[in-house]
Design a protein around this motif. Structure first.
Motif, mmCIF file in Angstrom:
data_model
loop_
_atom_site.group_PDB
_atom_site.id
_atom_site.type_symbol
_atom_site.label_atom_id
_atom_site.label_comp_id
_atom_site.label_asym_id
_atom_site.label_seq_id
_atom_site.Cartn_x
_atom_site.Cartn_y
_atom_site.Cartn_z
ATOM 1 N N UNK A 28 0.864 -1.176 0.000
ATOM 2 C CA UNK A 28 0.000 0.000 0.000
ATOM 3 C C UNK A 28 0.906 1.233 0.000
ATOM 4 N N UNK A 29 0.833 2.049 -1.034
ATOM 5 C CA UNK A 29 1.753 3.180 -1.188
ATOM 6 C C UNK A 29 1.237 4.392 -0.427
ATOM 7 N N UNK A 30 2.115 4.949 0.437
ATOM 8 C CA UNK A 30 1.783 6.140 1.216
ATOM 9 C C UNK A 30 3.010 7.058 1.247
ATOM 10 N N UNK A 31 2.778 8.302 1.637
ATOM 11 C CA UNK A 31 3.853 9.293 1.730
ATOM 12 C C UNK A 31 4.140 9.590 3.194
ATOM 13 N N UNK A 32 5.422 9.558 3.555
ATOM 14 C CA UNK A 32 5.855 9.790 4.936
ATOM 15 C C UNK A 32 6.353 11.222 5.065
ATOM 16 N N UNK A 33 5.855 11.904 6.098
ATOM 17 C CA UNK A 33 6.368 13.235 6.434
ATOM 18 C C UNK A 33 6.583 13.275 7.934
ATOM 19 N N UNK A 34 7.835 13.335 8.339
ATOM 20 C CA UNK A 34 8.156 13.327 9.768
ATOM 21 C C UNK A 34 7.715 14.619 10.437
ATOM 22 N N UNK A 35 7.398 14.497 11.731
ATOM 23 C CA UNK A 35 7.016 15.670 12.497
ATOM 24 C C UNK A 35 8.220 16.593 12.684
#
Length: 506
Positions: A246-253
């Motif tokens: 499942x493709x998702x985009x990661x953006x760290x806090x």
């Protein structure tokens, strides 16, 4: 919504029994060395072919038989259409032939294993020089597995996640029913399920939605493929597993903080919370403080936790008395972090994961019929289980054990299932008292159940039961005889009418 279709692999459904049937179908003069199906299972409405190999093995030169007029009578089960007869012809000594039998599976058939019966008949001549013919008849059973396999699709309510994030995962099933579905993420992935190692779904039909918490703190920013492993049982009870990305985009806090809960929080009760914060960033955070913004989780005597100064890589713990009426399990609590960085006051909203423990507990009550418990007699022991906690408990089962009792049931475990809070249920055990002498003996009652946080619990209660000696059949015989004699005496002297005698002389 990101959707990914999941294909379902075929699983071999032949049982050992069917292999034994085939192995035993070899006779002098006629042998069925092999049969095959065009697929290992078939869905409703599909077609297939059964291929059967018939052979006339040559045993010795002096025992040569010709198999002639070989014919097949085919009896398919309801829901599977096949020809009723198939003529094979002659099979020379040492020769063989293959017969293909096409079939059609009905559209409305239910998932099961269906048996096709084939009767093979023919004529075998006697060994050369003897003359004459012998007829033969053989019977073969061909199992055909029919199953409507699940067709699963995954989706999420968001494509952008960061840190520890809650995601709604949707599972759409456009095929047959799937049960005991479990979702896991392999350890090799940089994104993991937070707080649990798998997500359980009892049944997947239509569209189902489950909440999962993803931990992406170990991932780099940018798009990534999150691998999901899905295991389940199809309508035949066969276990299957499938992997899908499942493709998702990661953006760290902005803040690189890790929250570690070091104490248990009991639902709807005051608990001492100890929370550790680790600064995994590159900047020093001064006067770091945390406050909860959720009214369901509140401190008793303070308004916030104070952690002080945290340099890069450092950790600090703080404690306070907490009351929470959040449901059992992992909850992401809305919180606010304040700190001073390079002499600038800053704040940021974060979600702090807190694991809430259920206050689950059960009460146990015993009853026996008939009473009292006596040596060598049969009794029914009733165990009443009451849910004393604030939430429902599931998969409740009960077992008893005592050196004075022998179970007469098939199993010493009785299943209750689910119990709502303040609800109760009773199970019964048929036992025989096998103690050798009367007296007091222990009995152990074990309750096994799962609370709302998903944790399995076991409660063991030991009580004492009293066993009495068996009453002997002739112990009261002297008393009975005495009572009978007294009754006869009373009748004789009190109730018997006097008899008049008339004396006459001659």
């Amino acid at each position: 919504m990101a959707n990914i279709s999941i294909g379902v692999s075929m699983v071999n459904l032949r049982s050992v029994l069917l292999v034994l049937v085939l192995a035993g179908f070899c006779f002098a003069g006629l042998s069925v060395p092999n049969w095959t199906l065009s697929a290992e299972s078939f869905k409703p409405g599909s077609s297939g072919v059964v291929t059967i190999e018939l052979s006339n093995p040559l045993v010795t030169d002096s025992d040569v038989k010709i198999l002639s007029s070989v014919d097949m009578a085919i009896t398919p089960p309801p829901g599977i259409s096949m020809v009723g007869k198939q003529f094979v012809g002659d099979i020379e000594p040492g020769g063989s032939t293959k017969v293909s039998l096409p079939f059609k599976v009905a559209q409305n058939i239910t998932s099961s294993i269906y048996s096709v019966e084939i009767k093979i008949t023919g004529i075998s001549d006697n060994p050369s020089g003897l003359g004459g013919f012998n007829s033969f008849s053989r019977r073969l059973i061909i199992p055909i597995s029919v199953v409507n396999e699940p067709i699963l699709t995954l989706g999420t309510d968001k494509q952008l996640i960061g840190g520890i994030d809650s995601v709604i995962l949707t599972i759409t099933n456009n095929g047959g029913k799937a049960t005991n579905l479990r979702i896991t993420i392999p350890n090799s992935s940089s994104v993991a399920l937070y707080g649990i190692n798998e997500k359980f779904l009892p049944i997947a039909s239509g569209t189902s939605a489950v909440n999962i918490t993803l931990d992406s703190r170990g991932s780099d920013d940018g798009p990534t493929d999150i691998p999901f492993n899905i295991s389940y049982e199809n309508e035949l009870g066969v276990s299957k597993s499938q992997s899908s990305n499942l493709r998702m985009t990661i953006r760290n806090q902005k803040l690189d903080l890790k929250f570690i809960q070091q104490s248990s929080i009991l639902s709807k009760k005051e608990s001492s919370l100890t929370l550790e914060i680790k600064n995994s960033g590159s900047e020093t955070l001064k006067d770091l403080r945390l406050s909860f913004q959720n009214s369901s989780t509140r401190f008793k005597d303070v308004s916030e936790l104070k952690f002080g100064d945290l340099g890069p890589g450092q950790s600090m713990s703080a404690s306070a008395v907490l009351f929470s009426d959040l449901p059992p399990g992992v909850n992401l609590v809305d919180s606010k972090i304040t700190w001073i960085e390079k002499d600038v006051q800053k704040e940021e909203s974060v979600k702090v994961p807190l694991t809430i423990t259920s206050d689950a507990d059960v009460g146990i009550y015993l009853e026996a019929k008939p009473l009292p418990l006596t040596l060598g007699s049969e009794h029914t022991i009733s165990v009443l289980v009451s849910n004393l906690g604030s939430y429902r408990i599931d998969n409740v089962d009960v077992s008893i054990s005592s050196p004075a009792l022998r179970s007469l049931d098939i199993s010493n475990v009785q299943y209750i299932g689910g119990l709502q809070n303040d609800d109760f249920s009773t199970v019964q055990f048929v036992t025989n008292v096998n103690a050798t002498t009367g007296g007091t003996y222990p009995i152990e009652i074990t309750i096994h159940y799962r609370d709302q946080s998903g944790e399995w619990r076991t409660k063991v209660v030991e009580q004492n039961i009293t066993i009495y000696p068996a009453a002997k059949g002739d112990d009261n015989l002297p008393l009975v005889i005495g009572l009978v004699m007294v009754a006869v005496g009373v009748w004789y002297f009190k109730f018997r009418k006097p008899v008049s005698l008339k004396l006459t002389g001659k």
